[in-house]
Design a protein around this motif. Structure first.
Motif: not given
Length: 179
Positions: A67-75
């Protein structure tokens, strides 16, 4: 090694990652796959397909969405894991447009777009997986805390006054937050 040398920053980081990256364990409608679609549809996120890993039980154990210049980790949360909602903050260009998309995606609006400190606008929503999102609209006339003098603010809430809309809505949302 000094404390400031303990973490990577800037061009030391792998492309697409910040020094700190949130991790969201999802339980609810459509699971982690549904959450990834929501972030893509509402915030223009883009999944990093090379990170998409399904565990032996069929649940998604790791995925990443930019998202934009960020990363969201998901599980996907395992059935025996405790409920752990994520609290996420995102800077956006137009808070009204993003709130509209979130509403269409099934989010419950917690704080309608409203004027906030430093000329910013703020809104909050609870997504269908019970995570709470803060949106800040930051524009040319806005001032973020990182741009203010490096000192404690002198402003304090008036204890005799009722809580403001911004404070009341987040308190109510966090008090009722449940899977």
């Amino acid at each position: 090694m000094t404390r400031s040398d303990a973490v990577l920053a800037g061009d030391q980081l792998p492309p697409g990652y910040g020094t700190v990256n949130p991790f969201v364990a999802v339980r609810g409608p459509g699971g982690a796959e549904g959450f990834l679609r929501f972030v893509t549809d509402v915030l223009g996120g883009r999944e990093t397909r090379a990170a998409h890993t399904v565990d032996a039980d069929g649940l998604l154990i790791h995925a990443e969405v930019r998202v934009g210049d960020s990363t969201i980790m998901v599980c996907d949360a395992k059935p025996h894991w405790a409920f752990t909602p994520a609290l996420l903050q995102v800077y956006v260009r137009d808070v009204d447009t993003v709130v509209h998309r979130a509403r269409i995606g099934g989010a419950a609006i917690v704080t309608e777009p409203t004027a906030f400190h430093g000329g910013q606008r703020l809104a909050r929503w609870r997504d269908p997986w019970a995570n709470l999102w803060w949106l800040f609209e930051y524009g040319p006339d806005s001032v973020a805390p990182s741009e203010a003098p490096d000192e404690l603010p002198s402003w304090r809430p008036d204890h005799a006054a009722p809580p403001s809309y911004v404070h009341r809505t987040v308190d109510e949302a966090l008090t009722r937050l449940a899977p």
